[in-house]
Scaffold this active site. Sequence first.
Site, PDB file in Angstrom:
ATOM      1  N   LYS A   9       0.830  -1.221   0.000  1.00 44.70           N
ATOM      2  CA  LYS A   9       0.000   0.000   0.000  1.00 44.70           C
ATOM      3  C   LYS A   9       0.855   1.259   0.000  1.00 44.70           C
ATOM      4  O   LYS A   9       0.468   2.279  -0.563  1.00 44.70           O
ATOM      5  CB  LYS A   9      -0.953   0.006   1.205  1.00 44.70           C
ATOM      6  CG  LYS A   9      -2.092  -0.977   1.083  1.00 44.70           C
ATOM      7  CD  LYS A   9      -3.174  -0.463   0.149  1.00 44.70           C
ATOM      8  CE  LYS A   9      -4.336  -1.430   0.054  1.00 44.70           C
ATOM      9  NZ  LYS A   9      -5.410  -0.958  -0.813  1.00 44.70           N
ATOM     10  N   LYS A  51      -2.258 -11.789  -8.738  1.00 45.59           N
ATOM     11  CA  LYS A  51      -3.468 -12.243  -8.060  1.00 45.59           C
ATOM     12  C   LYS A  51      -4.653 -11.437  -8.589  1.00 45.59           C
ATOM     13  O   LYS A  51      -4.516 -10.222  -8.810  1.00 45.59           O
ATOM     14  CB  LYS A  51      -3.235 -11.970  -6.560  1.00 45.59           C
ATOM     15  CG  LYS A  51      -4.388 -12.222  -5.667  1.00 45.59           C
ATOM     16  CD  LYS A  51      -4.149 -11.596  -4.294  1.00 45.59           C
ATOM     17  CE  LYS A  51      -4.631 -10.169  -4.241  1.00 45.59           C
ATOM     18  NZ  LYS A  51      -5.016  -9.644  -2.938  1.00 45.59           N
ATOM     19  N   LYS A  73      -9.328  -6.249  -7.526  1.00 42.94           N
ATOM     20  CA  LYS A  73      -9.953  -5.068  -8.105  1.00 42.94           C
ATOM     21  C   LYS A  73      -8.929  -3.951  -8.296  1.00 42.94           C
ATOM     22  O   LYS A  73      -8.948  -3.235  -9.285  1.00 42.94           O
ATOM     23  CB  LYS A  73     -11.088  -4.590  -7.198  1.00 42.94           C
ATOM     24  CG  LYS A  73     -11.904  -3.540  -7.902  1.00 42.94           C
ATOM     25  CD  LYS A  73     -12.805  -2.755  -7.011  1.00 42.94           C
ATOM     26  CE  LYS A  73     -13.423  -1.636  -7.831  1.00 42.94           C
ATOM     27  NZ  LYS A  73     -14.066  -0.647  -6.980  1.00 42.94           N
TER      28      LYS A  73
HETATM   29  P1  TYM Z   1     -10.540  -9.071   0.644  1.00 41.97           P
HETATM   30  O1  TYM Z   1     -11.788  -8.260   0.716  1.00 41.97           O
HETATM   31  O2  TYM Z   1      -9.413  -8.526  -0.149  1.00 41.97           O
HETATM   32  O3  TYM Z   1     -10.880 -10.506   0.048  1.00 41.97           O
HETATM   33  C1  TYM Z   1     -11.946 -11.284   0.560  1.00 41.97           C
HETATM   34  C2  TYM Z   1     -11.561 -12.752   0.509  1.00 41.97           C
HETATM   35  O4  TYM Z   1     -11.309 -13.139  -0.852  1.00 41.97           O
HETATM   36  C3  TYM Z   1     -10.028 -13.754  -0.937  1.00 41.97           C
HETATM   37  N1  TYM Z   1      -9.420 -13.418  -2.239  1.00 41.97           N
HETATM   38  C4  TYM Z   1      -8.798 -14.299  -3.020  1.00 41.97           C
HETATM   39  N2  TYM Z   1      -8.572 -15.608  -2.893  1.00 41.97           N
HETATM   40  C5  TYM Z   1      -7.891 -16.231  -3.895  1.00 41.97           C
HETATM   41  N3  TYM Z   1      -7.439 -15.582  -5.008  1.00 41.97           N
HETATM   42  C6  TYM Z   1      -7.661 -14.257  -5.176  1.00 41.97           C
HETATM   43  N4  TYM Z   1      -7.243 -13.640  -6.278  1.00 41.97           N
HETATM   44  C7  TYM Z   1      -8.352 -13.551  -4.154  1.00 41.97           C
HETATM   45  N5  TYM Z   1      -8.728 -12.254  -3.989  1.00 41.97           N
HETATM   46  C8  TYM Z   1      -9.370 -12.198  -2.811  1.00 41.97           C
HETATM   47  C9  TYM Z   1      -9.216 -13.135   0.191  1.00 41.97           C
HETATM   48  O5  TYM Z   1      -8.132 -13.955   0.559  1.00 41.97           O
HETATM   49  C10 TYM Z   1     -10.257 -13.010   1.278  1.00 41.97           C
HETATM   50  O6  TYM Z   1     -10.384 -14.202   2.001  1.00 41.97           O
HETATM   51  N6  TYM Z   1      -8.218  -8.166   4.972  1.00 41.97           N
HETATM   52  C11 TYM Z   1      -9.299  -8.926   4.373  1.00 41.97           C
HETATM   53  C12 TYM Z   1     -10.642  -8.715   5.045  1.00 41.97           C
HETATM   54  C13 TYM Z   1     -10.706  -9.024   6.511  1.00 41.97           C
HETATM   55  C14 TYM Z   1     -10.670 -10.320   7.105  1.00 41.97           C
HETATM   56  C15 TYM Z   1     -10.834 -10.100   8.500  1.00 41.97           C
HETATM   57  C16 TYM Z   1     -10.492 -11.610   6.602  1.00 41.97           C
HETATM   58  C17 TYM Z   1     -10.876  -8.115   7.513  1.00 41.97           C
HETATM   59  N7  TYM Z   1     -10.967  -8.763   8.725  1.00 41.97           N
HETATM   60  C18 TYM Z   1     -10.832 -11.190   9.415  1.00 41.97           C
HETATM   61  C19 TYM Z   1     -10.497 -12.678   7.504  1.00 41.97           C
HETATM   62  C20 TYM Z   1     -10.666 -12.464   8.890  1.00 41.97           C
HETATM   63  C21 TYM Z   1      -9.435  -8.504   2.915  1.00 41.97           C
HETATM   64  O7  TYM Z   1      -9.115  -7.394   2.555  1.00 41.97           O
HETATM   65  O8  TYM Z   1     -10.042  -9.442   2.102  1.00 41.97           O
END
Ligand code: TYM
Length: 345
Positions: A134, A214, A217
Amino acid sequence: MTIDAAPKPATRASSLPAQPRAFSGIQPSGVTHLGNDLGAIRNYVALQNRGAAEGFETIYCIVDYHALTSVHDPDRLRRQTLEMAASLIALGLDPDKCMLFVQSHRPEVTELCWLLNTVTPVGWLQRTPTYKEKRQTQPEDVNHGLLTYPVLQAADIVIYKASLVPIGKDQAPHLELSREIVRAFNARYGETFPEPHAVYTEAPVVLGTDGVRKMSKSVGNTIDILAEPDVIRKQIMSMVTDTQRILRSDPGRPEVCNVCQMHRHFGDDYEEIWDGERTARTGCVDTKKLLAQRIIDHYAPAREAYRELIADPVRLHRILDEGAERIRPIAEATMAEVRERMGLR
Ligand code: TYM
């Protein structure tokens, strides 16, 4: 479904829940892409159904506090939060089986985040890959929230004493940090929180349409599974395949072709498709067209459900409000215990 290590059963002396509890969070990012579904949401739904059958709770949260580290437009944040709620329900979350809520509707988590900050060395946070990333991608906005982001994530999980966390592999460093924070807290104040364990799907890393990074968005390489079929078709037709296959007559290498890899998850004939590529019986365009049609068809019911849900914001708000109310007792009980242990009461 793969759990990275079996959670330990609670000992009698501790206040850990006897049953495992699952928790995960997702950002209100505006599009639900294939990476989210294959990497995480499929397991949210699988765990929800297992939890309903076996009697353990599953809790899913739309993390609007986290989103504030990058999204600064209030109307956009509100809109995208509702869109994510509609997407999750359309993809199979059932508010009668799981608890679905918006992070800021249970603000106790920010208090817990502060308390966990006091057991978290700054060095751990500075080393987090997403923080470093970031700093590069939004250099004009390196706000403090970005640094403390994983502590809030740990608070999300441990306030519900969850031990199972369905996530994609990109979240592994955050989860590891949550485990470190739990150990640091438990060592200082006594066993309070269970160590959380990641639960992975068969596709823990889904690459984007560029075939390199990966799917995300922020990179702009997504396949937006709930978008109109034409959008999906265009995104899939733009996918990078095996870069060494130049001529239609060249043999393809399915093991390095992202389109071929995605076929694994949409039909049980992927080996046949791979064989067509290897022998140049089929070309990349054929394989992409087939994938596009399969993805469009697979998500057709969810797309329809999404349209209905998003047209009914009153219903969505009710579901989210109820979710936040249902988890209130768990959050309040943990906070009372934590304050007591830390000397605040
Ligand atoms: P986020 O919103 O980026 O993604 C949500 C979930 O989707 C999975 N994901 C993917 N898995 C495989 N390949 C990809 N290209 C891919 N893109 C997204 C992410 O691994 C995620 O599981 N920090 C977290 C949100 C969060 C969270 C938490 C997760 C906040 N508190 C507590 C678990 C537990 C995030 O930004 O996910």
